[in-house]
Design an enzyme around this catalytic site. Structure first.
Site, PDB file in Angstrom:
ATOM      1  N   PRO A 214       2.132  -0.987  -2.418  1.00 18.05           N
ATOM      2  CA  PRO A 214       1.465  -1.469  -3.627  1.00 18.05           C
ATOM      3  C   PRO A 214       0.881  -0.282  -4.377  1.00 18.05           C
ATOM      4  CG  PRO A 214       0.131  -1.955  -1.677  1.00 18.05           C
ATOM      5  CD  PRO A 214       1.384  -1.292  -1.182  1.00 18.05           C
ATOM      6  N   SER A 215       1.042  -0.248  -5.696  1.00 20.05           N
ATOM      7  CA  SER A 215       0.457   0.838  -6.486  1.00 20.05           C
ATOM      8  C   SER A 215      -1.065   0.733  -6.419  1.00 20.05           C
ATOM      9  CB  SER A 215       0.915   0.715  -7.935  1.00 20.05           C
ATOM     10  OG  SER A 215       0.038   1.425  -8.773  1.00 20.05           O
ATOM     11  N   GLY A 216      -1.719   1.889  -6.476  1.00 16.49           N
ATOM     12  CA  GLY A 216      -3.181   1.897  -6.529  1.00 16.49           C
ATOM     13  C   GLY A 216      -3.692   1.995  -7.963  1.00 16.49           C
ATOM     14  N   THR A 217      -2.798   2.134  -8.924  1.00 15.90           N
ATOM     15  CA  THR A 217      -3.242   2.292 -10.308  1.00 15.90           C
ATOM     16  C   THR A 217      -2.686   1.221 -11.247  1.00 15.90           C
ATOM     17  OG1 THR A 217      -1.399   3.748 -10.800  1.00 15.90           O
ATOM     18  CG2 THR A 217      -3.429   4.818 -10.113  1.00 15.90           C
TER      19      THR A 217
ATOM     20  N   SER B 201      -5.650   9.864 -18.067  1.00 13.06           N
ATOM     21  CA  SER B 201      -4.518  10.701 -17.673  1.00 13.06           C
ATOM     22  C   SER B 201      -3.227  10.356 -18.426  1.00 13.06           C
ATOM     23  CB  SER B 201      -4.363  10.572 -16.164  1.00 13.06           C
ATOM     24  OG  SER B 201      -3.351  11.389 -15.690  1.00 13.06           O
TER      25      SER B 201
ATOM     26  N   GLU C 144       1.939  16.386  -4.801  1.00 13.96           N
ATOM     27  CA  GLU C 144       2.678  15.143  -4.912  1.00 13.96           C
ATOM     28  C   GLU C 144       3.961  15.485  -5.663  1.00 13.96           C
ATOM     29  OE1 GLU C 144      -0.167  11.412  -4.887  1.00 13.96           O
ATOM     30  OE2 GLU C 144      -0.229  12.399  -6.830  1.00 13.96           O
ATOM     31  N   ALA C 145       5.033  14.712  -5.405  1.00 15.41           N
ATOM     32  CA  ALA C 145       6.305  14.998  -6.067  1.00 15.41           C
ATOM     33  C   ALA C 145       6.132  15.000  -7.591  1.00 15.41           C
ATOM     34  CB  ALA C 145       7.341  13.959  -5.651  1.00 15.41           C
ATOM     35  N   ASN C 146       5.182  14.189  -8.090  1.00 10.62           N
ATOM     36  CA  ASN C 146       4.997  14.093  -9.540  1.00 10.62           C
ATOM     37  C   ASN C 146       4.216  15.260 -10.147  1.00 10.62           C
ATOM     38  OD1 ASN C 146       2.326  13.617  -8.981  1.00 10.62           O
ATOM     39  ND2 ASN C 146       2.481  11.412  -9.182  1.00 10.62           N
TER      40      ASN C 146
HETATM   41  C1  LIG Z   1       4.419   7.299  -7.197  1.00  9.56           C
HETATM   42  C2  LIG Z   1       3.385   7.945  -8.030  1.00  9.56           C
HETATM   43  O1  LIG Z   1       3.704   8.805  -8.832  1.00  9.56           O
HETATM   44  N1  LIG Z   1       2.112   7.515  -7.851  1.00  9.56           N
HETATM   45  C3  LIG Z   1       0.990   8.075  -8.607  1.00  9.56           C
HETATM   46  C4  LIG Z   1       0.084   6.965  -9.102  1.00  9.56           C
HETATM   47  O2  LIG Z   1      -0.414   6.265  -7.988  1.00  9.56           O
HETATM   48  P1  LIG Z   1       0.032   4.795  -7.550  1.00  9.56           P
HETATM   49  O3  LIG Z   1      -0.963   4.438  -6.480  1.00  9.56           O
HETATM   50  O4  LIG Z   1       1.418   4.933  -7.071  1.00  9.56           O
HETATM   51  O5  LIG Z   1      -0.031   3.937  -8.777  1.00  9.56           O
HETATM   52  O6  LIG Z   1      -1.017   7.526  -9.802  1.00  9.56           O
HETATM   53  C5  LIG Z   1      -1.845   8.366  -8.984  1.00  9.56           C
HETATM   54  C6  LIG Z   1      -3.006   8.817  -9.840  1.00  9.56           C
HETATM   55  O7  LIG Z   1      -2.626   9.531 -10.944  1.00  9.56           O
HETATM   56  C7  LIG Z   1      -1.024   9.530  -8.433  1.00  9.56           C
HETATM   57  O8  LIG Z   1      -1.838  10.293  -7.586  1.00  9.56           O
HETATM   58  C8  LIG Z   1       0.198   8.998  -7.694  1.00  9.56           C
HETATM   59  O9  LIG Z   1       1.016  10.040  -7.278  1.00  9.56           O
HETATM   60 MG   LIG Z   2      -3.602  13.285 -14.709  1.00  8.28          MG
END
Ligand SMILES: CC(=O)N[C@H]1[C@@H](OP(=O)(O)O)O[C@H](CO)[C@@H](O)[C@@H]1O
Ligand SMILES: [Mg+2]
Length: 545
Positions: free
Chosen positions: A500-503, A65, A371-373
């Site tokens: 905590p971020s999941g990615t 991505s 999602e906002a993004n």
């Molecule tokens: C704040 C933010 O933008 N978080 C993103 C990001 O996840 P995190 O878990 O925050 O790392 O990556 C995800 C997968 O692409 C997306 O679904 C999500 O919205």
């Molecule tokens: Mg993507």
């Protein structure tokens, strides 16, 4: 079991680096591409098992991505085109982390636990993004599938949502559409042309849209689609991959995080622009206002435009169908307020990650989730879709009702209900703006975003942070939520949370307040609290300049 001999033997050609552990995160596995060959082979095995278990076609998408071009990743797609079910994410993690000698044992455990009949056939659709590593990683997936006697269909270069769409088409026996790229382009462009017929006297200027393709797969596929759109959309494509680097200084993530236009895009004042991310499952709109200020229209604003339009059309059609909007904690407070108080739609909040939003949206007649993004789509319940289509056929319906029902039916056809899809979302937005005769400025002024700031904090172990209430409150470590509450009280119209971020290996901090200085100050103070109370590493966070 005879297959296992082959698994043992073939897996040595896809060796796992010792001690490497990875987790199937918010969006599958993601890391540097050179550490992923064994993961891909094993996801091929798992996809074959999932196919046998569900007696359906399963998808495997090779992409990272919006990550840098050196990274790669993989996501599994379940029968209706949705993300793989959580229990199987656990299996994916187990398989990816099994040392070489333990691989067959882990595989056997999964087969036993899920009572999988190995005599079933397996069918797997495979697709990939434009990263240089994606081609060989795809071969590793296909190797895994064939080891368990499965059949793969390689779609080659496709956007993530296109592969989700193919899987859904196949498993609905083509009721959802034809499982080819041609089928995808024809279905969407037909619906788009149908919708834009209702927008009278559109000028070429109004049909013009500047698109930032993030130098990725979305650019390639939009080019392929252009001819199908019959000039009803006139795309000026930037960052099309012909020279720039994937996601570098461009793409939806860059634009959203930096709140700035991508490099390489020439924007005139008031011109409508959008950015895709690296696998084209996210979209963000923006423009420069007459004072030259950059204005962003994010996922929240997209959800507002779509839900507002659907609601109005349902009223015109005389249909009593409920529209709800699903958001995450990152949704701007102004958006949530506008949806609830002005538009009077049901709003619900889930954890971050498309799978959570998608799941929640299934509970409503029409569930709009973003999602906002910029990840998002709309789900229509079977019953809602049936009522709309019946009204289209109903010859006695009066003109206004019938027209509204037709618009709703075409909108259903234009939306990729399998998953959020930058191309499909873009066409929905373009069509709705055209029908409403609404400019991007008009859309932007529906409500004004509260100034906000996102920061990242490095900690030794991000899992020490545990959250509740759709990630809006911290439960652990002790004292952190109290500290956040105290800080929030110092600012006006303020809100802040951490998770905590999941990615990525970080903790994310979000803050909003009545001014940008306020949002920045609050975000900084909350980062400090995280740093001190949740085991921060490296340099202490510094105030924003
Ligand atoms: C704040 C933010 O933008 N978080 C993103 C990001 O996840 P995190 O878990 O925050 O790392 O990556 C995800 C997968 O692409 C997306 O679904 C999500 O919205
Ligand atoms: Mg993507």
């Amino acid at each position: 079991m005879a297959e296992f001999g082959e698994v043992s033997q073939k897996s040595t050609q896809h060796p796992k680096p010792k001690c490497l552990t990875l987790q199937y995160g918010t969006a599958g596995f993601r890391t540097t591409a050179k550490h992923l060959d064994h993961v891909m082979f094993r996801m091929g095995l798992l996809a074959a098992l999932r196919s046998k278990k569900t007696k359906s076609t399963i998808g495997v998408m090779v992409t990272a991505s919006h990550n840098p071009v050196e990274d790669n990743g993989v996501k599994l797609i379940d029968p209706m085109g949705e993300m793989v079910t959580p229990a199987w994410e656990g299996y994916a993690t187990q398989l990816a982390n099994a040392e070489q000698e333990a691989l067959c044992t882990v595989l056997k455990n999964i087969i036993e636990t899920d009572a999988i009949s190995m005599s079933e056939t397996a069918n797997v659709f495979v697709g990939r993004d434009t990263r240089p590593s994606s081609e060989s990683l795809t071969k590793a997936v296909i190797d895994g599938v064939s080891c368990l006697g499965g059949h793969s269909q390689d779609y080659g270069l496709v956007t993530t949502p296109q592969l989700h769409y193919m899987v859904r088409c196949r498993n609905t026996h083509d009721c959802y559409g034809t499982a080819t790229l041609q089928g995808y382009y024809e279905k969407l462009s037909k619906a788009f042309i149908e919708l834009t017929k209702n927008a009278l006297n559109r000028t070429d200027d109004q049909k013009r849209l500047l698109v930032d393709g993030a130098n990725g797969i979305g650019a390639l596929k939009l080019r392929e689609m252009e001819a199908f759109l019959k000039y009803e959309l006139q795309v000026a494509l930037f960052n099309d991959g012909s020279s720039g680097k994937l996601n570098h200084l461009c793409g939806a993530d860059y634009v959203k995080v930096h709140q700035r236009a991508p490099e390489g895009m020439h924007m005139g004042p008031g011109e409508r622009c959008c950015s895709f991310d690296g696998d084209a499952d996210r979209i963000i709109y923006y423009y420069n206002d007459t004072a030259g200020r950059f204005r962003l229209l994010d996922g929240d604003k997209i959800a507002t435009l779509i839900s507002m339009s659907l609601k109005e059309l349902l009223t015109q059609a005389g249909l009593n169908i409920q529209v709800a909007v699903v958001q995450t904690a990152y949704a701007n407070g102004s958006a949530t307020r506008y949806l609830k108080d002005v538009m009077k739609v049901t709003v619900c909040c889930t954890k971050t990650g498309v799978k959570h939003l998608h799941h929640a949206a299934q509970d409503f007649d029409i569930g709009v989730y973003f999602e906002a993004n910029g990840h998002g789509t709309v789900l229509f319940s079977k019953e809602a879709e049936k009522q709309i289509r019946q009204l289209v056929k109903h010859s006695n319906a009066n003109d206004e009702k019938k027209r509204a029902a037709k618009l709703l039916a075409s909108t259903i056809d234009l939306i990729n209900q399998a998953t959020g899809d930058a191309i499909s979302d873009m066409l929905v937005i373009e069509a709705l703006l055209a029908i409403r005769g609404m400019s991007i400025q008009g859309w932007d002024t529906l409500y004004t975003d509260l100034p906000n700031r996102q920061l990242r904090v490095k900690v030794a172990d991000r899992q020490v942070i545990d959250t509740t209430d759709a990630e809006r409150r911290v439960v652990m470590p002790a004292g952190l939520q109290d500290a956040i509450d105290t800080l929030v009280k110092k600012y006006k119209q303020a809100r802040a949370f951490v998770r905590p971020s999941g990615t990525e290996d970080i903790v994310r901090v979000y803050a909003e307040a009545d001014t940008q200085e306020g949002a920045d100050g609050l975000a900084y103070e909350v980062s400090l609290a995280v740093y001190h109370l949740a085991g921060g590493t490296g340099e202490e966070p510094k105030p924003l300049k």
